[in-house]
Design an enzyme around this catalytic site. Structure first.
Site, PDB file in Angstrom:
ATOM      1  N   ASP A 187       0.821  -1.213   0.000  1.00 44.51           N
ATOM      2  CA  ASP A 187       0.000   0.000   0.000  1.00 44.51           C
ATOM      3  C   ASP A 187       0.853   1.260   0.000  1.00 44.51           C
ATOM      4  OD1 ASP A 187       0.971  -0.314   2.584  1.00 44.51           O
ATOM      5  OD2 ASP A 187      -0.959  -0.863   3.422  1.00 44.51           O
ATOM      6  N   ASN A 209      -7.403  -2.847  14.469  1.00 47.03           N
ATOM      7  CA  ASN A 209      -8.789  -3.126  14.069  1.00 47.03           C
ATOM      8  C   ASN A 209      -8.875  -4.312  13.099  1.00 47.03           C
ATOM      9  OD1 ASN A 209      -7.719  -2.068  11.749  1.00 47.03           O
ATOM     10  ND2 ASN A 209      -9.068  -0.286  11.625  1.00 47.03           N
ATOM     11  N   HIS A 244      -7.182  -4.633  10.315  1.00 47.03           N
ATOM     12  CA  HIS A 244      -6.961  -4.356   8.890  1.00 47.03           C
ATOM     13  C   HIS A 244      -5.691  -5.053   8.403  1.00 47.03           C
ATOM     14  CE1 HIS A 244      -4.533  -0.335   9.424  1.00 47.03           C
ATOM     15  NE2 HIS A 244      -3.750  -1.371   9.527  1.00 47.03           N
ATOM     16  N   GLU A 250      -9.677  -1.911   5.286  1.00 42.46           N
ATOM     17  CA  GLU A 250     -10.230  -1.525   6.578  1.00 42.46           C
ATOM     18  C   GLU A 250     -11.524  -2.299   6.865  1.00 42.46           C
ATOM     19  OE1 GLU A 250      -8.561   0.136   8.587  1.00 42.46           O
ATOM     20  OE2 GLU A 250      -7.767   2.022   7.833  1.00 42.46           O
TER      21      GLU A 250
END
Ligand code: PGA
Length: 247
Positions: A67, A136, A138, A143
């Site tokens: 990314d 979280n 991800h 996400e």
């Protein structure tokens, strides 16, 4: 999923570097999927040391990063391109033309996404994908949500991710709000996956990854469907797991 629990971050990093090196000895022209963030830094350090000791060779290796922040050029100190050159590529013998990182600045989004996926296809797919994990759950910047994107795409970062990444910037306002990320499809197509996690902040996400239901609100839970996942995590990250094996 094979889960290996180490005593601490240093041991996690050494074991991960050993596994990457062993992989590259078996397949010298491997295609590596690489991750950024704080977690793999120790592994990259050790790979550099191993390179200097003649134990690992990157001259035939191709890399694809997961990314990049949108809006940061590749020479911006917080860009993932800068991170990769600074923390690994400049110190080993990887060829520049074999390094791929999604651009953070571009004109045509669809073309960037398509070109990146096609480059991975042309390289023969990712042999070994290194992953970190967000608090979280991800993976890359996939996400949590009601659904997950298969393909490479642009994504707004969640507040939790922006807060977690603010530590790398002078202020939270400087953290880009969007990123381009490999989708879950390409990540899941990697032939092998090596996920690293360290620290109690990751404990819940790790437990949900391993013991929870497969749920797009925990993107990492999809890794349960992958046949060759190794997780190397330290004992703090493992503290909410139900069953573990330690090294
Ligand atoms: P970290 O980030 O390694 O800096 O904790 C991991 C991630 O957000 O994927």
């Amino acid at each position: 999923m094979q889960t290996i629990v180490t005593a601490h971050y240093e041991e996690m990093s050494q074991l991960a570097a050993d596994q990457v090196a062993a992989f590259l000895i078996k397949k010298t022209n491997a295609v590596l999927g690489l991750a950024t963030g704080g977690t793999p830094l120790g592994m990259y350090d050790r790979l550099i040391q191993m390179y200097h000791q003649g134990k690992v060779d990157f001259s035939h290796v191709t890399t694809f990063n997961l990314d990049e922040y949108i809006g940061l050029s590749k020479d911006h100190p917080q860009s993932y391109a800068y991170y990769m050159w600074h923390h690994l590529f400049s110190h080993v013998n990887v060829h520049q033309e074999n390094v791929h990182i999604p651009p953070g600045v571009f004109e045509k989004q669809e073309q960037v996404q398509r070109d990146y996926e096609q480059a991975i296809e042309r390289a023969g797919g990712i042999d070994l994908q290194i992953l970190g994990i967000g608090e979280n759950g991800h993976i890359g910047f996939n996400e949590p949500g009601m659904d997950l994107e298969v393909a490479t795409h642009v994504v707004p970062l969640t507040e939790k991710t922006i807060q977690a990444n603010a530590r790398f910037f002078t202020s939270i306002d400087e953290v880009p709000r969007r990123a381009v990320t490999l989708g879950m499809g390409k990540i899941m197509q990697a032939k092998h996956i090596l996920l690293l996690a360290s620290g109690k902040e990751k404990a819940r996400a790790i437990a949900q990854t391993v013991n929870g239901h497969i749920d797009p609100r925990i993107p990492s839970s999809f890794l349960q469907l992958h046949p060759h996942v190794t997780m190397i995590i330290d004992k703090e990250a493992a503290q909410e797991l139900q069953e573990v094996s330690s090294v």
